[in-house]
Design a protein around this motif. Sequence first.
Motif, PDB file in Angstrom:
ATOM      1  N   GLY A 155       0.813  -1.213   0.000  1.00 18.38           N
ATOM      2  CA  GLY A 155       0.000   0.000   0.000  1.00 18.38           C
ATOM      3  C   GLY A 155       0.844   1.259   0.000  1.00 18.38           C
ATOM      4  O   GLY A 155       0.546   2.220  -0.721  1.00 18.38           O
ATOM      5  N   GLU A 156       1.893   1.275   0.780  1.00 24.80           N
ATOM      6  CA  GLU A 156       2.769   2.447   0.830  1.00 24.80           C
ATOM      7  C   GLU A 156       3.463   2.670  -0.510  1.00 24.80           C
ATOM      8  O   GLU A 156       3.691   3.808  -0.917  1.00 24.80           O
ATOM      9  CB  GLU A 156       3.810   2.264   1.934  1.00 24.80           C
ATOM     10  CG  GLU A 156       3.221   2.302   3.341  1.00 24.80           C
ATOM     11  CD  GLU A 156       4.252   1.942   4.406  1.00 24.80           C
ATOM     12  OE1 GLU A 156       5.352   1.465   4.014  1.00 24.80           O
ATOM     13  OE2 GLU A 156       3.961   2.123   5.602  1.00 24.80           O
ATOM     14  N   ARG A 157       3.776   1.589  -1.198  1.00 28.21           N
ATOM     15  CA  ARG A 157       4.505   1.716  -2.455  1.00 28.21           C
ATOM     16  C   ARG A 157       3.623   2.164  -3.610  1.00 28.21           C
ATOM     17  O   ARG A 157       4.070   2.916  -4.474  1.00 28.21           O
ATOM     18  CB  ARG A 157       5.179   0.388  -2.790  1.00 28.21           C
ATOM     19  CG  ARG A 157       6.191   0.509  -3.919  1.00 28.21           C
ATOM     20  CD  ARG A 157       7.071  -0.698  -4.046  1.00 28.21           C
ATOM     21  NE  ARG A 157       6.461  -1.737  -4.872  1.00 28.21           N
ATOM     22  CZ  ARG A 157       6.114  -2.939  -4.449  1.00 28.21           C
ATOM     23  NH1 ARG A 157       6.313  -3.263  -3.187  1.00 28.21           N
ATOM     24  NH2 ARG A 157       5.567  -3.824  -5.257  1.00 28.21           N
TER      25      ARG A 157
ATOM     26  N   ALA B  81      -6.211  -1.010   5.403  1.00 26.61           N
ATOM     27  CA  ALA B  81      -7.506  -1.600   5.071  1.00 26.61           C
ATOM     28  C   ALA B  81      -7.324  -2.985   4.437  1.00 26.61           C
ATOM     29  O   ALA B  81      -8.095  -3.911   4.704  1.00 26.61           O
ATOM     30  CB  ALA B  81      -8.276  -0.685   4.123  1.00 26.61           C
ATOM     31  N   LEU B  82      -6.297  -3.124   3.585  1.00 24.58           N
ATOM     32  CA  LEU B  82      -6.018  -4.429   2.993  1.00 24.58           C
ATOM     33  C   LEU B  82      -5.616  -5.426   4.076  1.00 24.58           C
ATOM     34  O   LEU B  82      -6.032  -6.588   4.043  1.00 24.58           O
ATOM     35  CB  LEU B  82      -4.912  -4.305   1.949  1.00 24.58           C
ATOM     36  CG  LEU B  82      -5.262  -3.537   0.675  1.00 24.58           C
ATOM     37  CD1 LEU B  82      -4.022  -3.358  -0.194  1.00 24.58           C
ATOM     38  CD2 LEU B  82      -6.356  -4.262  -0.113  1.00 24.58           C
ATOM     39  N   ALA B  83      -4.794  -4.982   5.019  1.00 24.00           N
ATOM     40  CA  ALA B  83      -4.384  -5.865   6.110  1.00 24.00           C
ATOM     41  C   ALA B  83      -5.590  -6.297   6.937  1.00 24.00           C
ATOM     42  O   ALA B  83      -5.695  -7.459   7.361  1.00 24.00           O
ATOM     43  CB  ALA B  83      -3.354  -5.163   6.985  1.00 24.00           C
TER      44      ALA B  83
ATOM     45  N   ASP C 200      -5.232  -1.328  -8.374  1.00 20.41           N
ATOM     46  CA  ASP C 200      -6.484  -0.595  -8.196  1.00 20.41           C
ATOM     47  C   ASP C 200      -7.224  -1.026  -6.932  1.00 20.41           C
ATOM     48  O   ASP C 200      -8.353  -0.579  -6.678  1.00 20.41           O
ATOM     49  CB  ASP C 200      -7.384  -0.760  -9.421  1.00 20.41           C
ATOM     50  CG  ASP C 200      -7.773  -2.207  -9.702  1.00 20.41           C
ATOM     51  OD1 ASP C 200      -7.394  -3.095  -8.889  1.00 20.41           O
ATOM     52  OD2 ASP C 200      -8.419  -2.470 -10.724  1.00 20.41           O
ATOM     53  N   GLY C 201      -6.613  -1.895  -6.131  1.00 16.89           N
ATOM     54  CA  GLY C 201      -7.204  -2.292  -4.859  1.00 16.89           C
ATOM     55  C   GLY C 201      -8.047  -3.541  -4.903  1.00 16.89           C
ATOM     56  O   GLY C 201      -8.476  -4.035  -3.849  1.00 16.89           O
ATOM     57  N   ARG C 202      -8.295  -4.104  -6.096  1.00 15.67           N
ATOM     58  CA  ARG C 202      -9.063  -5.342  -6.159  1.00 15.67           C
ATOM     59  C   ARG C 202      -8.162  -6.509  -5.775  1.00 15.67           C
ATOM     60  O   ARG C 202      -6.958  -6.483  -6.028  1.00 15.67           O
ATOM     61  CB  ARG C 202      -9.631  -5.548  -7.563  1.00 15.67           C
ATOM     62  CG  ARG C 202     -10.583  -4.426  -7.975  1.00 15.67           C
ATOM     63  CD  ARG C 202     -11.361  -4.774  -9.206  1.00 15.67           C
ATOM     64  NE  ARG C 202     -12.249  -3.692  -9.601  1.00 15.67           N
ATOM     65  CZ  ARG C 202     -13.288  -3.841 -10.406  1.00 15.67           C
ATOM     66  NH1 ARG C 202     -13.566  -5.023 -10.910  1.00 15.67           N
ATOM     67  NH2 ARG C 202     -14.043  -2.808 -10.707  1.00 15.67           N
TER      68      ARG C 202
END
Length: 423
Positions: A113-115, A122-124, A154-156
């Motif tokens: 996420g940071e990269r 939220a992903l974690a 894109d977060g999927r």
Amino acid sequence: MTRRSGSADLPLHGGRVPAWLGQRMSRLGAVIVQAIVLEYGRDELLRRLAHPFWFQSFGAVMGMDWHSSGITTSVLGALKRGLTPLSDELGLHVCGGRGKHSRATPGELVTVGERVGLDGAALARASRLVAKVDSAAVQDGFDLYLHGFIVADDGRWVVVQQGMNGERRQARRYHWLSEGLESFVDAPHAAIEGQGQGIIVNLADCRASVSRGRQLDMLGDLGPDGISRELARIENGKVPAQAEAQPLLPHLIMPGHHDVRPEDVVARRLHGALAAAADRGPKDFAELLLVPGIGARSVRALAMVAEVVHGAPCRFSDPGRFSLAHGGKDRHPFPVPTRVYDRTIEVMKSAVRKAKLGNEEELGAIRRLDEQARRLERAATSCPSVGAVIAEERARSHEYGGRSVFGWEPPLDTSGETAQNGS
């Protein structure tokens, strides 16, 4: 693809993937992923990874034991190794794994996420919730030991995780897909892979919403001690416990036998690949690809890889068929033909590399090979049986660079047997 796409039993297998196969699986897995993304996009790749039948066939075509639980670990490991160097190009990131690697997933997701600019926290949280649902809300007798989380820029995302039941020597694989996911506790699974084994507790089923609410009410009304007393009454038979059986989804039952038998393969589909190899291998397909030495055996493997790239979900009901492309590490259905395997990687990498530069001729040829196999399977005649294909492959294994965990395949001796049978 449907969100809930089926179930299957997977026999537990031990052992490790040898380095010579693991390296090839990483290269072939990565180039198949690249081809799918080029042809259909990242979302379609995630949908396929969330489809248990496709996932099993994907592992089988890469030379892993076609029916075992080890496919889950080896495929996720191969993708993590093969796609990590391509993560910036593809916008895909493979996190997690087995054991300690599973527990490291949330931290890996925060780093991703940071990269790339995603909400890693939220992903974690999603990763932890997915694991918690399958370990606590779905009480089916399988203890989770593997968790793989594949996320796009894109977060999927898609999650593939697996539990084991040591007493039954079985594994169950769970697939999650973020596309269309509205709740972590109302029927969220894209698929649960594993044969029904009696009544289970599935609090993630949408029909359990009343039960979940009542549990919260009971906790408030009775407190922990009161709940313990009620549970004791039920276990002592003073209150009849009633449960509704879970409806069975269409499921794929992976058998316990190691060998690939005729009943494990849809013969007409195999005949299509064989006919396409015989029809196109020696002629225009080799000339189009401009790769010397492409004969019928190589084209047969390529036809099965092409189906993994282009095939519809209904065509993956017989994962054993895809093991006929590159065999298996334990010599089932036959030793891995390393020379054929390397040729498959070579052809696929050439096609993908040129497609990235705007020349889609070779990638298009692989698509047409798949189309040709589907046309021919409806009319193919005089094709060898599954047993005959396997017997011929074993007889010629030495010519193809046959290799297994037992070593290199020696030539047949005069009695028609090899020096080691590994059966």
